[in-house]
Each structure stands twice: as structure tokens, then as C-alpha cells.
Design an enzyme around this catalytic site. Structure first.
Site, PDB file in Angstrom:
ATOM      1  N   HIS A 163      41.915  31.110  13.970  1.00  0.00           N
ATOM      2  CA  HIS A 163      42.113  30.004  13.035  1.00  0.00           C
ATOM      3  C   HIS A 163      43.123  29.014  13.600  1.00  0.00           C
ATOM      4  O   HIS A 163      43.956  29.380  14.437  1.00  0.00           O
ATOM      5  CB  HIS A 163      42.676  30.523  11.703  1.00  0.00           C
ATOM      6  CG  HIS A 163      41.727  31.344  10.891  1.00  0.00           C
ATOM      7  ND1 HIS A 163      42.076  32.549  10.313  1.00  0.00           N
ATOM      8  CD2 HIS A 163      40.433  31.133  10.541  1.00  0.00           C
ATOM      9  CE1 HIS A 163      41.041  33.038   9.652  1.00  0.00           C
ATOM     10  NE2 HIS A 163      40.034  32.195   9.771  1.00  0.00           N
ATOM     11  N   CYS A 248      48.867  34.175   6.665  1.00  0.00           N
ATOM     12  CA  CYS A 248      47.603  34.664   6.069  1.00  0.00           C
ATOM     13  C   CYS A 248      47.810  35.455   4.788  1.00  0.00           C
ATOM     14  O   CYS A 248      46.898  35.581   3.979  1.00  0.00           O
ATOM     15  CB  CYS A 248      46.869  35.612   7.016  1.00  0.00           C
ATOM     16  SG  CYS A 248      46.700  35.124   8.699  1.00  0.00           S
TER      17      CYS A 248
END
Length: 258
Positions: A163, A248
Site C-alpha cells: 500500500h 493499518c
């Protein structure tokens, strides 16, 4: 005044079956991961954040990575449509949680795919990673939702990590930090600051100059301390085996004016 609420989600008992894409699979100790998650949540609370637990999604191994299910801008929640089909069931519980908090809710629709970990907000600039999990259709949809609210959306290529926020995050002064070998185009970020460790690229802004960081980045913590920041280190080693990082594991909601 701005809110300090953080969505978190208890790890699934099936955590060890989580996806890995850019690293070799290692055995995950689920009991240790739960201890690390509890210490992470406690660190948020210690620094003034109210933690709000999203209902667990025990059938979804990656559900602890709650950030991937939603993107927040102001009081608007954009429910993601994860790029990995096995993660799509994670979003329902997160949608319920943000709706309960009074957010305005929008959605990414097919054929768009978006993981929240691909979105980095720096002031009113929203960087979106065009990654293996987030496609062009979703970036167009995100623009349509957030640009009318005053955001500037900048799409950036992500090919070396899972990501965008696996590669870069931002300090309180809006300096973007990253570990250069993993950043596709450092020049896209004004005032980019290289850091010496991969996990040093990940910070969560706790307020008051404090930065929640992984204990696996001591050299970066030293660098940032020298620049006048105050690192708060947590061990998230079991989640790092699944390409997870400090960002996250929560969704920080700063603009719910209540």
C-alpha cells in the site's frame, strides 16, 4: 473541538492465514499478536484517544487491519471495496461503526477497488496509491466524493510495497517520510525526508508532537527525536509478518465535531 476517536478491531483467531504479497510468509503467533494489539490500543488511550471497537470479523483473517475498510475526510466516510476479494466482508462492520458515529457514508462501487491503506492525507491533500489493491476507477470515485469538500487528490504509483502507506506517511509538520528503496517517486512529495528503516516510514500522529511508531525502527526514532518529535514505540512484530504497520491497525477520526 476536534474529536480524538480511533476505530480498532480485535484480531481474528484466523490471523495467521492473512494475505502476504511482497514478503515471504512467516509463522504468526496469534496469542502474541493479541497481546501486541492490546498494547497498541492502550498506547492510543494513554495519549488521549478514545478507542471504539468495530465488531470482530472472525472469519476474515486480515480484519484487524481496519484502516483498509474506510477512508475518512472531515466527517465523511468512504467505505472501501478491497482489492482482495477475500477481504470484502470486512467492510460491513466498519460501515455500521462509522454510521453510529454520525458520519456521512459513501461507497466505492464496482469496478472500483480501493484499500484504505493506499490513502495518505496531508492537510487537504489526499495522496492515493495506484497499487495492486487500488485501481483507477476507485481513484476517480474518491475524487468525486472528496474534491467537492475541498480536497486535492493526487494519485501516485505504488509498485514496491503493498500500500502507499507501507511506503510513506507524514509528520505533524506535513513532511512526508519514507524508506527510499520502497518509494516509487519520492519527488511527488514536497519536502520528502528519507528514513533509514522500512518500518520507520510509518507514523501515527497522536497529537502534541508524539508519533506512534513500530519498535522495529530504532534508528528512525532517533532521527525523529533529534528533529524535535517524540516517538512512542510499540512492538507490532506479529502484524509486520503480514505486511501490517502502525497505521493499518486503527482509523483515527479527528474531525467529528460533537
Amino acid at each position: 473541538m476536534p474529536s480524538k476517536k480511533a476505530l480498532i478491531r480485535r484480531p481474528s483467531p484466523r490471523l495467521s492465514g492473512g494475505l502476504v504479497t511482497h514478503i515471504e510468509r512467516e509463522k504468526v503467533d496469534v496469542d502474541l499478536a493479541l497481546e501486541q494489539w492490546e498494547a497498541y490500543a492502550e498506547a492510543l488511550r494513554t495519549h488521549g484517544w478514545e478507542t471504539i471497537e468495530v465488531d470482530p470479523a472472525d472469519d476474515c483473517p486480515d480484519s484487524v487491519f481496519v484502516e483498509d475498510a474506510v477512508v475518512m475526510y472531515k466527517n465523511v466516510a468512504l467505505i472501501a471495496r478491497p482489492g482482495a476479494e477475500s477481504r470484502r466482508e470486512e467492510t460491513a462492520g466498519v460501515e455500521e461503526a462509522v454510521a453510529r458515529l454520525g458520519c456521512s457514508v459513501n461507497w466505492i462501487w464496482e469496478p472500483g477497488t480501493l484499500d484504505g491503506g493506499d490513502v495518505l492525507k496531508v492537510g487537504d491533500t489526499i495522496y492515493v496509491g495506484r497499487s495492486g489493491r487500488t485501481n483507477a476507477a476507485a481513484i476517480q470515485q474518491l475524487r468525486a466524493v472528496f474534491e467537492p469538500l475541498g480536497a486535492r487528490v493526487v494519485a501516485v504509483p505504488v509498485t514496491r510495497v503493498l500500500h502507499l502507506k507501507s511506503a510513506v506517511t507524514a509528520l505533524p509538520d506535513d513532511t512526508v517520510i519514507g524508506h527510499v528503496p520502497l518509494v516509487d517517486k519520492p519527488a511527488l512529495f514536497p519536502g520528502f525526508l528519507p528514513v533509514p528503516e522500512q518500518s520507520g516510514a510509518h507514523v501515527v500522529l497522536l497529537g502534541g508532537g508524539k508519533l506512534l511508531m513500530a519498535a522495529s525502527a530504532p534508528k528512525t526514532a532517533e532521527l525523529l527525536t533529534d528533529l524535535g518529535h517524540e516517538p512512542v514505540l510499540v512492538d507490532i512484530g506479529e502484524f509486520e509478518k503480514l505486511e501490517g504497520c502502525v497505521t493499518c491497525l486503527s482509523v483515527r477520526m479527528r474531525e467529528l465535531y460533537v
